[in-house]
Scaffold this motif. Structure first.
Motif, PDB file in Angstrom:
ATOM      1  N   VAL A  27      -4.067  -3.736  -1.183  1.00 51.56           N
ATOM      2  CA  VAL A  27      -2.262  -4.928  -1.142  1.00 51.56           C
ATOM      3  C   VAL A  27      -2.887  -6.203  -0.846  1.00 51.56           C
ATOM      4  O   VAL A  27      -3.060  -6.583   0.318  1.00 51.56           O
ATOM      5  N   VAL A  28      -2.147  -6.981  -1.434  1.00 48.56           N
ATOM      6  CA  VAL A  28      -1.964  -8.502  -1.674  1.00 48.56           C
ATOM      7  C   VAL A  28      -0.446  -8.866  -1.426  1.00 48.56           C
ATOM      8  O   VAL A  28       0.784  -8.772  -1.652  1.00 48.56           O
ATOM      9  N   LEU A  29      -0.310  -9.913  -0.671  1.00 51.37           N
ATOM     10  CA  LEU A  29       1.109 -10.399  -0.027  1.00 51.37           C
ATOM     11  C   LEU A  29       0.736 -11.847  -0.446  1.00 51.37           C
ATOM     12  O   LEU A  29       0.093 -12.432   0.904  1.00 51.37           O
ATOM     13  N   HIS A  30       2.189 -12.215  -0.508  1.00 62.93           N
ATOM     14  CA  HIS A  30       2.264 -13.528  -1.233  1.00 62.93           C
ATOM     15  C   HIS A  30       3.478 -13.766  -0.483  1.00 62.93           C
ATOM     16  O   HIS A  30       3.958 -13.788  -1.704  1.00 62.93           O
ATOM     17  N   ILE A  31       3.917 -14.987  -0.308  1.00 59.44           N
ATOM     18  CA  ILE A  31       5.563 -14.477   0.759  1.00 59.44           C
ATOM     19  C   ILE A  31       5.382 -16.057   1.843  1.00 59.44           C
ATOM     20  O   ILE A  31       4.409 -15.950   2.501  1.00 59.44           O
ATOM     21  N   GLY A  32       6.527 -16.356   2.146  1.00 60.94           N
ATOM     22  CA  GLY A  32       7.062 -16.870   2.794  1.00 60.94           C
ATOM     23  C   GLY A  32       7.639 -18.494   2.406  1.00 60.94           C
ATOM     24  O   GLY A  32       8.375 -19.395   2.970  1.00 60.94           O
ATOM     25  N   THR A  33       7.506 -18.751   1.362  1.00 58.81           N
ATOM     26  CA  THR A  33       8.468 -20.000   1.187  1.00 58.81           C
ATOM     27  C   THR A  33       9.891 -19.983   0.943  1.00 58.81           C
ATOM     28  O   THR A  33      10.715 -21.262   1.668  1.00 58.81           O
ATOM     29  N   ASN A  34      10.263 -18.419   1.597  1.00 59.96           N
ATOM     30  CA  ASN A  34      11.525 -18.704   1.277  1.00 59.96           C
ATOM     31  C   ASN A  34      12.298 -18.956   2.914  1.00 59.96           C
ATOM     32  O   ASN A  34      13.382 -18.779   3.068  1.00 59.96           O
ATOM     33  N   ASP A  35      11.185 -18.107   3.632  1.00 58.35           N
ATOM     34  CA  ASP A  35      11.051 -18.187   5.092  1.00 58.35           C
ATOM     35  C   ASP A  35      11.220 -19.612   5.571  1.00 58.35           C
ATOM     36  O   ASP A  35      11.561 -20.011   6.293  1.00 58.35           O
ATOM     37  N   PHE A  64       2.284  -7.347   9.486  1.00 59.39           N
ATOM     38  CA  PHE A  64       2.067  -6.987   8.102  1.00 59.39           C
ATOM     39  C   PHE A  64       0.324  -6.413   7.891  1.00 59.39           C
ATOM     40  O   PHE A  64       0.418  -5.457   8.007  1.00 59.39           O
ATOM     41  N   ALA A  65      -0.288  -7.597   8.278  1.00 62.06           N
ATOM     42  CA  ALA A  65      -1.982  -7.122   7.401  1.00 62.06           C
ATOM     43  C   ALA A  65      -2.154  -5.635   8.444  1.00 62.06           C
ATOM     44  O   ALA A  65      -3.037  -5.073   8.304  1.00 62.06           O
ATOM     45  N   GLU A  66      -0.905  -5.792   9.712  1.00 61.50           N
ATOM     46  CA  GLU A  66      -1.459  -4.310  11.277  1.00 61.50           C
ATOM     47  C   GLU A  66      -1.497  -3.394  10.408  1.00 61.50           C
ATOM     48  O   GLU A  66      -1.959  -2.288  10.091  1.00 61.50           O
ATOM     49  N   ARG A  67       0.083  -3.360  10.117  1.00 61.26           N
ATOM     50  CA  ARG A  67       0.322  -2.432   8.967  1.00 61.26           C
ATOM     51  C   ARG A  67      -0.243  -1.122   7.698  1.00 61.26           C
ATOM     52  O   ARG A  67      -0.176  -0.705   8.224  1.00 61.26           O
ATOM     53  N   ALA A  68      -0.783  -2.600   7.330  1.00 67.16           N
ATOM     54  CA  ALA A  68      -1.321  -2.617   6.128  1.00 67.16           C
ATOM     55  C   ALA A  68      -3.176  -1.648   6.513  1.00 67.16           C
ATOM     56  O   ALA A  68      -3.491  -0.815   6.031  1.00 67.16           O
ATOM     57  N   ARG A  69      -3.572  -2.140   7.198  1.00 71.60           N
ATOM     58  CA  ARG A  69      -5.517  -1.912   8.210  1.00 71.60           C
ATOM     59  C   ARG A  69      -5.012  -0.491   8.725  1.00 71.60           C
ATOM     60  O   ARG A  69      -5.826   0.381   8.341  1.00 71.60           O
ATOM     61  N   ASN A  70      -3.523  -0.098   9.409  1.00 70.39           N
ATOM     62  CA  ASN A  70      -4.002   1.274  10.297  1.00 70.39           C
ATOM     63  C   ASN A  70      -3.312   2.170   8.559  1.00 70.39           C
ATOM     64  O   ASN A  70      -3.225   3.438   9.707  1.00 70.39           O
ATOM     65  N   ALA A  71      -2.372   1.934   8.116  1.00 68.34           N
ATOM     66  CA  ALA A  71      -2.377   2.468   6.597  1.00 68.34           C
ATOM     67  C   ALA A  71      -3.649   2.806   5.854  1.00 68.34           C
ATOM     68  O   ALA A  71      -3.568   3.865   5.655  1.00 68.34           O
ATOM     69  N   GLY A  72      -4.833   2.650   6.139  1.00 72.03           N
ATOM     70  CA  GLY A  72      -6.006   2.533   5.935  1.00 72.03           C
ATOM     71  C   GLY A  72      -6.037   1.710   4.102  1.00 72.03           C
ATOM     72  O   GLY A  72      -6.747   2.325   3.368  1.00 72.03           O
ATOM     73  N   LYS A  73      -5.396   1.158   4.081  1.00 73.93           N
ATOM     74  CA  LYS A  73      -5.120  -0.014   3.014  1.00 73.93           C
ATOM     75  C   LYS A  73      -6.164  -1.598   3.167  1.00 73.93           C
ATOM     76  O   LYS A  73      -6.078  -2.468   4.547  1.00 73.93           O
ATOM     77  N   ARG A  74      -6.571  -2.391   2.118  1.00 80.18           N
ATOM     78  CA  ARG A  74      -7.567  -2.907   1.918  1.00 80.18           C
ATOM     79  C   ARG A  74      -6.134  -3.873   1.985  1.00 80.18           C
ATOM     80  O   ARG A  74      -5.678  -3.446   1.549  1.00 80.18           O
ATOM     81  N   VAL A  75      -6.377  -4.916   3.173  1.00 82.70           N
ATOM     82  CA  VAL A  75      -5.014  -5.851   2.883  1.00 82.70           C
ATOM     83  C   VAL A  75      -5.547  -7.522   2.351  1.00 82.70           C
ATOM     84  O   VAL A  75      -6.197  -7.828   2.898  1.00 82.70           O
ATOM     85  N   LEU A  79     -13.536  -8.988  -4.097  1.00 85.27           N
ATOM     86  CA  LEU A  79     -12.705  -7.411  -2.778  1.00 85.27           C
ATOM     87  C   LEU A  79     -12.363  -6.670  -2.736  1.00 85.27           C
ATOM     88  O   LEU A  79     -11.654  -6.499  -1.958  1.00 85.27           O
ATOM     89  N   LEU A  80     -11.431  -6.366  -4.328  1.00 80.71           N
ATOM     90  CA  LEU A  80     -10.805  -5.373  -4.431  1.00 80.71           C
ATOM     91  C   LEU A  80     -11.618  -4.381  -4.308  1.00 80.71           C
ATOM     92  O   LEU A  80     -12.761  -3.933  -4.672  1.00 80.71           O
ATOM     93  N   THR A  81     -10.756  -3.450  -3.878  1.00 77.16           N
ATOM     94  CA  THR A  81     -11.347  -2.188  -3.616  1.00 77.16           C
ATOM     95  C   THR A  81     -12.163  -1.722  -4.884  1.00 77.16           C
ATOM     96  O   THR A  81     -12.830  -0.631  -5.186  1.00 77.16           O
ATOM     97  N   GLY A  82     -10.941  -1.449  -6.610  1.00 79.62           N
ATOM     98  CA  GLY A  82     -12.203  -0.838  -7.730  1.00 79.62           C
ATOM     99  C   GLY A  82     -11.417  -0.073  -8.050  1.00 79.62           C
ATOM    100  O   GLY A  82     -10.682   0.975  -7.243  1.00 79.62           O
ATOM    101  N   SER A  83     -12.012   0.796  -8.340  1.00 79.10           N
ATOM    102  CA  SER A  83     -11.655   2.020  -8.956  1.00 79.10           C
ATOM    103  C   SER A  83     -13.023   2.905  -9.469  1.00 79.10           C
ATOM    104  O   SER A  83     -14.230   2.806 -10.101  1.00 79.10           O
TER     105      SER A  83
END
Length: 442
Positions: free
Chosen positions: A310-318, A335-346, A430-434
């Motif tokens: 997952v790639v997170l690009h956000i914050g301009t509206n905050d 958010f990064a911790e949530r993604a890591r805990n879910a087993g995702k690369r973030v 850096l992405l997992t790829g397939s």
């Protein structure tokens, strides 16, 4: 928290459900870097190894389901005029396969949503269906389905040949119009509404009304001949593609998908767009900007079949809403911790520059710079990688603003060239790829 309730998947004969100025600037940067030293050094660890895992040969020979297209849901007022009409939603899957599953959503509905009939077909890119490709879509063996409030439903398998990049048409007859419609408002893709009647198998002449939103439909999975992974691009209007033209697929996730496909081999992934215009990192906004990334994580990331990254690009509206940099940083960490805990690369990104309105005030500029400084220095302590979107599209002469060639014209959103530049700044290695896909086999 997620709007509505989560229902466990039912795998029996019934349908499957998911709930699924400058001096001030310098001071702000110094302060937030100091904050980073106290809250940014106990994260999940450094970036994951970039050596992609190998799969056993038999696993690589097994057909596997993956989400080939997805959009982020948000609520909108219902339109009584939709009662007794057929919706024909046009989408472009990113993975080829021999079968499909369709996901419909009533995530924000207050009452059950009845869908009287559904079909799926290959499309001519408009409202027309390619001859011989139209298939009925069933739910637990039934041609109609009632979706409870707050729920999504996944269809039975549909024997439909799907080709990556070729448009699909999903047609749905609505006997009644819900008071609240679950949809994606800024689709940048033309879809259609019929005149009165069930036209799920009807030709283009029955669909006189064009719209630029996706209604009810939130996902399409395909059965790929071998495993393909997916990366979810989550964010606001920059990820949603505002500033690009309809029907041309010029958003940065589209450009990333094209780049991965061109690279081929193990780089190939399904790129899923989970951007929502006006979205914020720190607040839910059910009126316009939708749920925050954390609130919708379960649905948009964990609910995407085969999603590994997952790639997170956000914050301009905050920033425009005057949220302090330290709060935004904590939101990125969570958010990064949530993604890591879910087993995702973030992967975290810096916030793209802007001189527009509330996005360009002195305080906004200072807060954005502080957040970006933290991402560059400390982001890898929480994420598997950092992509410097801000530096990529900033005007070298005025770094707090977009470069003219990357500005869509409003000082905030990007031109197609700007979105291509963002995609090119993503380090694909850096992405997992397939890993099942190799240059020799695909």
């Amino acid at each position: 928290m997620w709007f509505g309730r989560r229902l466990l998947a039912l795998r029996g004969p019934g349908p499957r459900w998911n709930r699924h100025a400058p001096s001030g600037l310098a001071i702000a940067v110094a302060v937030v870097l100091a904050v980073g030293l106290t809250v940014g050094t106990t994260g999940a660890g450094g970036a994951a190894a970039d050596v992609r895992p190998l799969r056993p040969q038999d696993a690589c020979s097994s057909p596997t389901w993956v989400t080939a297209w997805q959009t982020a849901a948000q609520p909108a007022p219902g339109n009584p005029g939709l009662a007794g009409t057929t919706l024909r939603m046009i989408v472009r899957p990113q993975v080829s396969g021999s079968e499909a599953r369709i996901r419909l959503s009533n995530a924000y509905g207050a009452v059950p949503l009845t869908v009287g009939a559904v079909s799926a077909a290959r499309s001519d890119g408009r409202a027309g269906l390619l001859p011989g490709s139209v298939e009925p879509v069933a739910f637990g063996g039934k041609t109609s389905v009632v979706i409870p409030p707050g729920a999504e439903v996944e269809s039975d398998q549909v024997p439909l040949e799907v080709e990556a990049g070729d448009p699909l048409a999903v047609s749905m007859f609505l006997p009644a119009a819900p008071p609240v419609m679950t949809q994606h408002s800024v689709a940048l893709q033309t879809s259609y509404i019929s005149r009165k009647g069930d036209w799920t198998f009807g030709d283009a002449s029955a669909f006189p009304t064009r719209i630029l939103s996706w209604l009810v439909l939130t996902g399409v999975d395909v059965l790929a001949p071998r495993p393909v992974n997916a990366v979810v691009a989550m964010g606001d209007s920059i990820t949603d593609g505002v500033g690009s033209a309809p029907d041309l697929d010029e958003r940065w996730p589209d450009a990333l998908s094209a780049g991965l496909a061109t690279a081929g081999g193990t780089n190939v992934m399904s790129v899923l767009n989970a951007g929502i215009a006006r979205n914020r990192l720190l607040n839910d906004d059910t009126v316009g900007g939708g749920d925050s990334p954390l609130t919708r994580f379960e649905r948009d990331v964990e609910g995407a079949t085969g999603a590994t990254d997952v790639v997170l690009h956000i914050g301009t509206n905050d920033v425009a809403a005057r949220r302090p940099a330290a709060e935004i940083i904590k939101g990125l960490q969570k958010f990064a911790e949530r993604a890591r805990n879910a087993g995702k690369r973030v992967y975290l990104t810096t916030i793209t520059p802007s001189g527009a309105g509330a996005h360009g005030t002195a305080s906004a500029v200072a807060n954005r710079a502080a957040v970006n400084a933290w991402v560059r220095v400390h982001g890898r302590e929480y994420a598997d990688g950092v992509f410097d979107f801000a530096a990529t599209v900033a005007d070298p002469a005025r770094p707090t603003r977009l470069a003219p060639e990357f500005d869509a014209g409003d000082g905030l959103h990007l031109s197609p060239a700007g979105y291509r530049a963002l995609a090119e700044s993503v380090d694909r290695d850096l992405l997992t790829g397939s890993p099942c896909l190799t240059p020799d086999r695909d």
